[in-house]
Design a protein around this motif. Structure first.
Motif, PDB file in Angstrom:
ATOM      1  N   VAL A   1       0.836  -0.987  -0.051  1.00  0.00           N
ATOM      2  CA  VAL A   1       0.134   0.015  -0.060  1.00  0.00           C
ATOM      3  C   VAL A   1       0.858   1.359   0.011  1.00  0.00           C
ATOM      4  O   VAL A   1       1.814   1.437   0.789  1.00  0.00           O
ATOM      5  N   GLY A   2       0.636   2.361  -0.808  1.00  0.00           N
ATOM      6  CA  GLY A   2       1.436   3.343  -0.988  1.00  0.00           C
ATOM      7  C   GLY A   2       1.623   3.666  -2.353  1.00  0.00           C
ATOM      8  O   GLY A   2       1.126   3.231  -3.340  1.00  0.00           O
ATOM      9  N   THR A   3       2.767   4.636  -2.498  1.00  0.00           N
ATOM     10  CA  THR A   3       2.922   5.034  -3.920  1.00  0.00           C
ATOM     11  C   THR A   3       4.528   4.874  -4.249  1.00  0.00           C
ATOM     12  O   THR A   3       5.336   4.957  -3.430  1.00  0.00           O
ATOM     13  N   ALA A   4       4.692   4.553  -5.530  1.00  0.00           N
ATOM     14  CA  ALA A   4       6.125   4.322  -6.024  1.00  0.00           C
ATOM     15  C   ALA A   4       6.487   5.227  -6.948  1.00  0.00           C
ATOM     16  O   ALA A   4       5.577   5.825  -7.740  1.00  0.00           O
ATOM     17  N   ARG A   5       7.647   5.744  -7.017  1.00  0.00           N
ATOM     18  CA  ARG A   5       8.131   6.725  -8.144  1.00  0.00           C
ATOM     19  C   ARG A   5       9.207   6.126  -8.722  1.00  0.00           C
ATOM     20  O   ARG A   5      10.146   5.999  -8.122  1.00  0.00           O
ATOM     21  N   VAL A   6       9.253   6.432 -10.169  1.00  0.00           N
ATOM     22  CA  VAL A   6      10.531   6.215 -11.119  1.00  0.00           C
ATOM     23  C   VAL A   6      10.604   7.382 -11.881  1.00  0.00           C
ATOM     24  O   VAL A   6       9.980   7.902 -12.699  1.00  0.00           O
ATOM     25  N   GLY A   7      11.621   8.336 -11.345  1.00  0.00           N
ATOM     26  CA  GLY A   7      11.874   9.255 -11.905  1.00  0.00           C
ATOM     27  C   GLY A   7      10.608  10.475 -11.597  1.00  0.00           C
ATOM     28  O   GLY A   7      10.295  10.706 -10.606  1.00  0.00           O
ATOM     29  N   ASN A   8      10.263  10.996 -12.654  1.00  0.00           N
ATOM     30  CA  ASN A   8       8.893  11.776 -12.732  1.00  0.00           C
ATOM     31  C   ASN A   8       7.480  10.989 -12.764  1.00  0.00           C
ATOM     32  O   ASN A   8       6.521  11.750 -12.841  1.00  0.00           O
ATOM     33  N   VAL A   9       7.761   9.908 -13.132  1.00  0.00           N
ATOM     34  CA  VAL A   9       6.403   8.799 -12.949  1.00  0.00           C
ATOM     35  C   VAL A   9       5.950   8.308 -11.716  1.00  0.00           C
ATOM     36  O   VAL A   9       7.023   7.493 -11.126  1.00  0.00           O
ATOM     37  N   VAL A  10       4.948   8.422 -11.417  1.00  0.00           N
ATOM     38  CA  VAL A  10       4.246   7.934 -10.132  1.00  0.00           C
ATOM     39  C   VAL A  10       3.155   6.886 -10.154  1.00  0.00           C
ATOM     40  O   VAL A  10       2.102   7.092 -11.302  1.00  0.00           O
ATOM     41  N   SER A  11       3.145   5.789  -9.443  1.00  0.00           N
ATOM     42  CA  SER A  11       2.049   5.022  -9.384  1.00  0.00           C
ATOM     43  C   SER A  11       0.571   5.527  -9.233  1.00  0.00           C
ATOM     44  O   SER A  11       0.758   6.804  -8.512  1.00  0.00           O
ATOM     45  N   THR A  12      -0.388   4.916  -9.642  1.00  0.00           N
ATOM     46  CA  THR A  12      -1.865   5.611  -9.506  1.00  0.00           C
ATOM     47  C   THR A  12      -2.784   4.994  -9.087  1.00  0.00           C
ATOM     48  O   THR A  12      -3.925   5.482  -8.517  1.00  0.00           O
ATOM     49  N   LEU A  13      -2.660   3.594  -8.690  1.00  0.00           N
ATOM     50  CA  LEU A  13      -3.578   2.764  -7.920  1.00  0.00           C
ATOM     51  C   LEU A  13      -3.506   2.803  -6.432  1.00  0.00           C
ATOM     52  O   LEU A  13      -4.463   1.988  -5.713  1.00  0.00           O
ATOM     53  N   GLY A  14      -2.847   3.713  -5.590  1.00  0.00           N
ATOM     54  CA  GLY A  14      -2.786   3.520  -4.169  1.00  0.00           C
ATOM     55  C   GLY A  14      -1.875   2.426  -3.786  1.00  0.00           C
ATOM     56  O   GLY A  14      -1.699   1.977  -2.509  1.00  0.00           O
ATOM     57  N   CYS A  15      -1.114   1.758  -4.575  1.00  0.00           N
ATOM     58  CA  CYS A  15      -0.284   0.587  -4.288  1.00  0.00           C
ATOM     59  C   CYS A  15       0.527   0.340  -5.347  1.00  0.00           C
ATOM     60  O   CYS A  15       0.377   0.919  -6.605  1.00  0.00           O
ATOM     61  N   TYR A  16       1.545  -0.645  -5.228  1.00  0.00           N
ATOM     62  CA  TYR A  16       2.892  -0.814  -6.205  1.00  0.00           C
ATOM     63  C   TYR A  16       3.301  -2.323  -5.685  1.00  0.00           C
ATOM     64  O   TYR A  16       3.066  -2.742  -4.639  1.00  0.00           O
ATOM     65  N   GLN A  17       3.644  -3.040  -6.919  1.00  0.00           N
ATOM     66  CA  GLN A  17       4.292  -4.229  -6.766  1.00  0.00           C
ATOM     67  C   GLN A  17       5.515  -4.203  -6.683  1.00  0.00           C
ATOM     68  O   GLN A  17       6.396  -3.669  -7.472  1.00  0.00           O
ATOM     69  N   GLU A  18       5.969  -5.159  -5.877  1.00  0.00           N
ATOM     70  CA  GLU A  18       7.653  -5.449  -5.969  1.00  0.00           C
ATOM     71  C   GLU A  18       7.747  -7.099  -6.208  1.00  0.00           C
ATOM     72  O   GLU A  18       7.385  -7.769  -5.598  1.00  0.00           O
ATOM     73  N   PHE A  19       8.835  -7.208  -6.984  1.00  0.00           N
ATOM     74  CA  PHE A  19       9.372  -8.331  -7.480  1.00  0.00           C
ATOM     75  C   PHE A  19      10.651  -8.574  -6.784  1.00  0.00           C
ATOM     76  O   PHE A  19      11.808  -7.802  -6.877  1.00  0.00           O
ATOM     77  N   GLU A  20      10.753  -9.498  -6.050  1.00  0.00           N
ATOM     78  CA  GLU A  20      12.229  -9.698  -5.334  1.00  0.00           C
ATOM     79  C   GLU A  20      12.800 -10.970  -5.804  1.00  0.00           C
ATOM     80  O   GLU A  20      12.229 -12.036  -6.068  1.00  0.00           O
ATOM     81  N   LEU A  21      14.106 -10.757  -6.224  1.00  0.00           N
ATOM     82  CA  LEU A  21      15.168 -11.777  -6.947  1.00  0.00           C
ATOM     83  C   LEU A  21      16.046 -12.118  -6.010  1.00  0.00           C
ATOM     84  O   LEU A  21      16.659 -11.285  -5.214  1.00  0.00           O
ATOM     85  N   ARG A  22      16.659 -13.463  -5.865  1.00  0.00           N
ATOM     86  CA  ARG A  22      17.561 -14.042  -5.122  1.00  0.00           C
ATOM     87  C   ARG A  22      18.376 -14.577  -6.191  1.00  0.00           C
ATOM     88  O   ARG A  22      18.225 -15.082  -6.954  1.00  0.00           O
ATOM     89  N   PRO A  23      20.082 -14.356  -5.835  1.00  0.00           N
ATOM     90  CA  PRO A  23      21.108 -15.024  -6.651  1.00  0.00           C
ATOM     91  C   PRO A  23      20.754 -16.659  -6.615  1.00  0.00           C
ATOM     92  O   PRO A  23      20.836 -17.242  -5.606  1.00  0.00           O
ATOM     93  N   ARG A  24      20.926 -17.261  -7.576  1.00  0.00           N
ATOM     94  CA  ARG A  24      21.007 -18.868  -7.523  1.00  0.00           C
ATOM     95  C   ARG A  24      22.384 -19.327  -7.088  1.00  0.00           C
ATOM     96  O   ARG A  24      23.317 -18.724  -7.574  1.00  0.00           O
ATOM     97  N   GLY A  25      22.477 -19.897  -6.020  1.00  0.00           N
ATOM     98  CA  GLY A  25      24.003 -20.389  -5.691  1.00  0.00           C
ATOM     99  C   GLY A  25      24.573 -19.594  -4.629  1.00  0.00           C
ATOM    100  O   GLY A  25      25.697 -19.455  -4.089  1.00  0.00           O
TER     101      GLY A  25
END
Length: 246
Positions: free
Chosen positions: A164-188
């Protein structure tokens, strides 16, 4: 009269069944289907029927995170009408999903991310009846391309969630009141880095990406990139290797 009284408290009352034609689709696409209302043992007045796009989202509360259902938008399918006893009524609908609809049709080891349509059948002088229909939201081509490039570099998708909240990338802001995060882990394993988090914000024909690199030692770092209309012609594995300390 007795049947009307029972229906008013939800016994033998109207039922709702939402039927989706294409529950597996991309953000921004058109969801099609119909709401079928089945009358109960007595005539009933229906105040409204609404379809609500929902997602399970996390919200910070002090030192804890709580998960809950978050509405992303609603569409009115029907205004007030009367459903007769034993009658069935079919109400077709079309809904344009937002371009930022969270993606859940992904292979990873984290908990599933529910995205669904909630059907609200508001009955006059009675409890609301509801229906819940799950959606599979596919990764758009730019998202799939970047995840594939990280996979080539030894970074696999571990989990994804919605905050829940707002994400910003440069001048672009999310608009739905939430944002999705993708978590990556190194293999090995990786001596220097323990996790990479990605946030995608579509904006027009471009996809803006925030990359957070979590270091094992020292401070975290951030990178922003834009995937334009030419994204399919670029070698993202090469570009990521140039940009990040992988």
């Amino acid at each position: 009269m007795f049947k009307k009284l029972l229906a008013s408290i939800g016994v033998g009352g109207a039922r709702v069944d939402t039927q989706l034609d294409n529950p597996r689709l991309y953000p921004g696409e058109l969801l099609r289907g119909r709401v079928v209302v089945h009358g109960g043992g007595a005539d009933q007045d229906i105040e409204k029927i609404e379809l609500v796009l929902m997602v399970e989202a996390e919200q910070e509360s002090g030192d804890h995170e709580a998960r809950g259902a978050l509405p992303l938008g609603a569409v009115r399918v029907a205004e007030r009408f009367t459903i007769r006893a034993g009658e069935s009524r079919e109400l077709p609908f079309q809904i344009n999903l937002p371009a930022e609809t969270p993606i859940n049709a992904l292979a990873h080891y984290g908990r599933p991310l529910p995205v669904w349509i909630h059907t609200d059948l508001a009955i006059d002088a009675a409890r609301d009846a509801s229906d819940r229909d799950l959606l599979e939201i596919l990764p758009p081509p730019p998202v799939a391309a970047l995840l594939s490039a990280f996979d080539q570099l030894g970074w696999a998708l571990s989990s994804t969630d919605v905050e829940v909240g707002t994400a910003r990338v440069g001048n672009v802001v999310s608009t739905l009141g939430c944002y999705q995060e993708f978590e990556l882990r190194p293999r090995g394993g990786n001596f220097r880095l323990q996790e990479i988090e990605l946030t995608f914000i579509p904006h027009g024909s471009d996809t803006h990406v925030l990359i957070e690199v979590d270091a094992r030692f020292g401070s975290d770092s951030y990178q922003a990139l834009v995937m334009g209309a030419d994204f399919a012609s670029r070698d993202w594995a090469v570009e990521l290797r140039q940009r990040l300390p992988l």
